[in-house]
Write an enzyme that holds these catalytic residues in place. Structure first.
Site: not given
Ligand code: H2U
Ligand code: ZN
Length: 354
Positions: A173, A51, A170, A122, A175, A162, A48, A177
């Site tokens: 993990h 990570c 995809s 993760h 997150h 998203n 990843c 933006q």
């Protein structure tokens, strides 16, 4: 007004209509037809790029971070003004000055794109993180809004998440933006203009009035605390769309008090837990804040809120598509916002995975 027959509803924030066809939702409810088995993700994935300690594109290594972690997107959609050559900017500007400017207008833009990891873990998502962890995420978004918003030429800071493969994300993990732009993007620009006109015409704030009316009525409220209310808006387009509204007339994340930050983290955890519990899957969505532009203008009419746009309709695999009439004419929904709110109220806030 009879809400059981086809009608259209007006969204005063975007000043667009949505077609509601409740008679079509009378088809018997099939419940959870297809359940996808929960993904068992490891705490740490050596492949990843988010990570701690792992390599990202371009050979950069993430630090061994223990809380939230922010980095400049390695594939940014916007470049900062000093990264762009004057030649590029001049070319576009001269195009705009030409005689066909009304037909082919363009202008140079600049900005910054960042990625915000919520946790070193993760396998976690917002509803599985503890209150302190989600508060840290809200504080990171706040700091980023200040940092990017204070930059020369940055007029808007868009924080968004998203989530899920169906949304084109995809990497599981956790997150979000941040894209900070030299201009105010379409959606916030539309909403700001509507909020400004509403204030002038009514002498009150559109979202202060909305949150008050929704709390009084209660039919579309999913959950609330002292500082925020989550509703399926009257004019929702997506089946389980949510609008999270600050109770106080506050414009942006940096204006929130400590108690409001805690309230926002609480509502985020509760709303996302309900989402996951609805079909017992990690519920996909795009979500994001609309807040005061950082262009220096007063924007007293702007009221901080958060939109959740989830695509799922009936189960873990049956999603709504915005195609056909919706692409060519206008958005349409079968399930009424009132029924969607009832469904979301009917599920637990204790995450199904414990
Ligand atoms: P999603 O939120 O859609 O999954 O996007 C993750 C972002 O991570 C995406 O914008 C960036 C992509 O550009 N990224 C990096 O910055 N570095 C990498 O090594 C891979 C992905
Ligand atoms: Zn990871």
């Amino acid at each position: 007004m009879n809400f059981d027959t086809p009608h259209r509803r007006f969204n005063p924030l975007t000043r667009e209509w949505v077609l509601v066809s409740p008679h079509r939702a009378k088809r018997p409810w099939q419940g959870q037809v297809e359940k996808t088995p929960p993904e068992n993700l490891p705490h740490y994935d050596p492949t990843c790029y988010l990570c701690p300690g792992n390599e990202r594109a371009g050979g950069v290594f993430n630090p061994p971070y223990t809380g939230t972690f922010v980095f400049d997107n390695d594939f940014p959609a916007l470049l900062s003004s000093n990264q762009q050559s004057a030649t590029v900017q001049n070319t576009v500007v001269s195009g705009r000055r030409s005689t066909v400017a009304d037909l082919f207008s363009a202008e140079p833009v600049s900005g910054n794109c960042r990625v915000v990891c919520f946790s070193p873990r993760h396998d976690l998502t917002l509803p599985q993180m503890d209150q302190a962890g989600v508060e840290a995420v809200v504080r990171t978004w706040t700091e980023q809004t200040v940092d990017l918003g204070n930059r020369e030429g940055i007029n808007y800071v868009q924080v968004f998440e998203n989530k899920g493969a169906v949304m084109g994300c995809s990497n599981p993990h956790p997150h979000s933006q941040i894209w900070a732009t030299s201009y105010i993007p379409n959606e916030p620009a539309k909403e700001l203009a509507a909020q400004s006109d509403y204030l002038r015409e009514h002498g009150s704030c559109l979202l202060c009035d909305t949150v008050q009316a929704e709390r009084q009525n209660g039919e579309r409220v999913v959950c609330a605390n002292d500082h925020f209310t989550a509703v399926v808006p009257f004019w929702a387009v997506w089946p389980f769309e949510l609008l999270v509204i600050a109770h106080r007339h506050v414009g942006a994340l940096p204006n929130l008090s400590d108690a409001e930050i805690a309230g926002l983290a609480d509502i985020l955890r509760r709303v996302t837990a309900r989402y996951d519990n609805l079909f017992e899957i990690s519920f996909p969505y795009s979500m994001g804040f609309h807040q005061t532009p950082t262009d220096g203008a007063p924007h007293e009419d702007c009221h901080l809120h958060l939109h959740f746009y989830p695509p799922l309709l009936r189960s873990a695999t049956v999603r709504k598509f915005m195609v056909g009439f919706e692409m060519l004419a206008m958005p349409q929904r079968d399930l009424t916002p009132e029924t969607a709110a009832e469904r979301l109220r009917g599920v637990s806030e204790v995450h199904y995975r414990g």
